[in-house]
Design a protein around this motif. Structure first.
Motif, short mmCIF file in Angstrom:
data_model
loop_
_atom_site.label_atom_id
_atom_site.label_comp_id
_atom_site.label_asym_id
_atom_site.label_seq_id
_atom_site.Cartn_x
_atom_site.Cartn_y
_atom_site.Cartn_z
N PHE A 12 0.81 -1.21 0.00
CA PHE A 12 0.00 0.00 0.00
C PHE A 12 0.85 1.26 0.00
N ALA A 13 2.16 1.12 0.01
CA ALA A 13 3.03 2.27 0.19
C ALA A 13 3.16 3.15 -1.05
N ALA A 14 3.11 2.60 -2.25
CA ALA A 14 3.39 3.41 -3.44
C ALA A 14 2.47 3.07 -4.61
N PRO A 15 1.16 3.29 -4.47
CA PRO A 15 0.28 2.97 -5.61
C PRO A 15 0.56 3.85 -6.82
N HIS A 16 1.19 5.01 -6.62
CA HIS A 16 1.51 5.90 -7.74
C HIS A 16 2.61 5.35 -8.63
N LEU A 17 3.26 4.26 -8.22
CA LEU A 17 4.30 3.64 -9.05
C LEU A 17 3.78 2.43 -9.83
N SER A 18 2.49 2.21 -9.83
CA SER A 18 1.91 1.05 -10.51
C SER A 18 2.05 1.17 -12.02
N SER A 19 2.59 0.12 -12.62
CA SER A 19 2.79 0.12 -14.07
C SER A 19 1.55 -0.34 -14.83
N TYR A 20 0.73 -1.17 -14.18
CA TYR A 20 -0.47 -1.71 -14.81
C TYR A 20 -1.60 -1.69 -13.79
N LEU A 21 -2.84 -1.82 -14.26
CA LEU A 21 -3.97 -1.89 -13.34
C LEU A 21 -3.83 -3.06 -12.38
N GLN A 22 -3.27 -4.17 -12.85
CA GLN A 22 -3.07 -5.32 -11.98
C GLN A 22 -2.15 -4.93 -10.82
N ASP A 23 -1.13 -4.12 -11.10
CA ASP A 23 -0.24 -3.66 -10.03
C ASP A 23 -1.00 -2.77 -9.06
N PHE A 24 -1.81 -1.85 -9.60
CA PHE A 24 -2.55 -0.92 -8.75
C PHE A 24 -3.53 -1.67 -7.85
N TRP A 25 -4.38 -2.50 -8.45
CA TRP A 25 -5.37 -3.22 -7.68
C TRP A 25 -4.78 -4.42 -6.96
#
Length: 140
Positions: A12-25
């Protein structure tokens, strides 16, 4: 925003670094499992948030918040499928310099389109406080 000394789990520390939606969710492990998003979980998240917004505003749901989660569930599944197809065909993944802005643009755009309007429309002190909190987060 968090009290000093508060640690977040790495997911939960860095959602702004998600490369794909799978990474975000994927930072919410109950939503995205090994094979993609579960339709039932996506619908449950949407229904749960519609109920929360109903209790905050005491106004009937317009379904926008539920649609947000359904749309993200569908797009996350498509994201996972596309990555699997690229991998099977020997294609390299897209560069994070491209995928991070696209992912965040999609998340923020759909949030502004589907998630924020019920918050802004809802009358009452609770929603005013929530809007001020969101405004404060956006300014930091």
């Amino acid at each position: 925003m968090l009290p000093p000394g508060t640690d977040l789990e790495p997911k939960f520390a860095a959602p702004h670094l998600s490369s794909y939606l799978q990474d975000f969710w994927g930072r919410c492990p109950k939503l995205v499992g090994k094979y993609g998003s579960s339709d039932g979980v996506v619908l449950l998240f949407g229904l749960m948030h519609d109920v929360i917004f109903f209790y905050m505003s005491l106004e009937p749901s317009t379904g926008e918040v539920g649609l947000f989660f359904v749309l993200h569930g569908i797009c996350t599944t498509a994201d996972i499928s596309a990555k699997k197809q690229w991998s099977m065909r020997g294609m390299r993944p897209l560069q994070p310099a491209l995928t991070v802005p696209l992912t965040l643009g999609f998340v923020l755009g759909t949030s502004w389109w589907l998630f924020m309007p019920p918050t802004v429309r809802a009358p009452g002190k609770e929603t005013d406080d929530l809007f001020l909190l969101l405004k404060g987060v956006a300014e930091t």
